[in-house]
Design a protein around this motif. Structure first.
Motif: not given
Length: 250
Positions: A1-30
């Motif tokens: 569906m997509g929320i207009q402009g939200l991805t760019s806003f979150i990418d540029h904010s530097g507030t909501f995305l946290k660094d992660d070392h992803f391993r040993h987990s299930r993962l649902i893929i679109d």
């Protein structure tokens, strides 16, 4: 569906995305998002029938990287269009945009070869990667499955910034699967990525978590276009809050 402009806003904010070392987990893929992204980022020849063998190599490398990190993928793929045709206008506009760009010789909207989806599913089968195809759109099904299994979702669809997935959402643009690293002091591999949760978003804006779907409708999506009704949210003009600023209640 997509929320207009939200991805760019979150990418540029530097507030909501946290660094992660992803391993040993299930993962649902679109799945539909991923095969588009892998195809257009695999340096294939787009002009001569698909170059499906190179695409297959790219898909194999992607899932090998996951398994090297102990990640158990489960792929869910879009089905047909919604029978209600609520998204028809959005689909029509996207198709018209591609036609216009191609007629002018622009490469911004590339056309994916017709058999890529089928090749993708065949490669998944050959790799024994479990997958399912929905009847209609996949977003709600992915979110429900992620909640049930308590695992994150990998996609590039901004809808997943709104779904309340406890284990989080991993935006594909920040999922560095080609840069598998080794955890310091151990021999465990991981994929550097960024993880998003609605907790940080709701806390920052003081939004009631249960009202996130309403927020998505106000912001505008593929089904609701408030700009055409005389209302809109302009993310670019939204001021970043200072640390001592109290957010308004939504």
């Amino acid at each position: 569906m997509g929320i207009q402009g939200l991805t760019s806003f979150i990418d540029h904010s530097g507030t909501f995305l946290k660094d992660d070392h992803f391993r040993h987990s299930r993962l649902i893929i679109d799945g539909s998002n991923i095969f588009h992204f892998l195809y257009f980022n695999s340096s294939v020849d787009l002009k001569h029938g698909g170059d499906y063998d190179d695409f297959e190599d790219q898909v194999c490398e992607f899932f090998k990287a996951l398994r090297d990190c102990g990640i158990e993928p489960y792929v869910v793929i879009d089905g047909g269009s919604d029978h209600t045709d609520k998204k028809f206008e959005t689909l029509r506009q996207r198709a018209q945009s591609k036609i216009n760009n191609l007629s002018m010789g622009l490469q911004g909207d590339r056309i994916i070869p017709v058999l890529v989806k089928q090749v993708f599913k065949q490669v998944l089968s050959s790799l024994n990667v479990p997958f399912a195809q929905c009847i209609f759109e996949v977003d709600q099904e992915i979110a429900s499955l992620a909640k049930r299994w308590n695992c994150p979702v990998l996609s590039k669809d901004s809808d997943f910034y709104i779904f309340d997935i406890q284990a989080g959402y991993l935006p594909f643009f920040h999922f560095q699967w080609q840069n598998v690293s080794v955890q310091g002091g151990s021999s465990q591999n991981y994929i550097p990525c960024k993880r998003y949760t609605t907790t940080s978003f709701c806390r920052h804006f003081n939004i009631n978590r249960q009202l996130l779907p309403v927020f998505a409708a106000i912001a505008g999506n593929d089904y609701v276009n408030l700009t055409n009704m005389g209302f809109s949210i302009r993310w670019k003009g939204y001021p970043q809050m200072e640390s001592n600023q109290k957010p308004s209640k939504f």
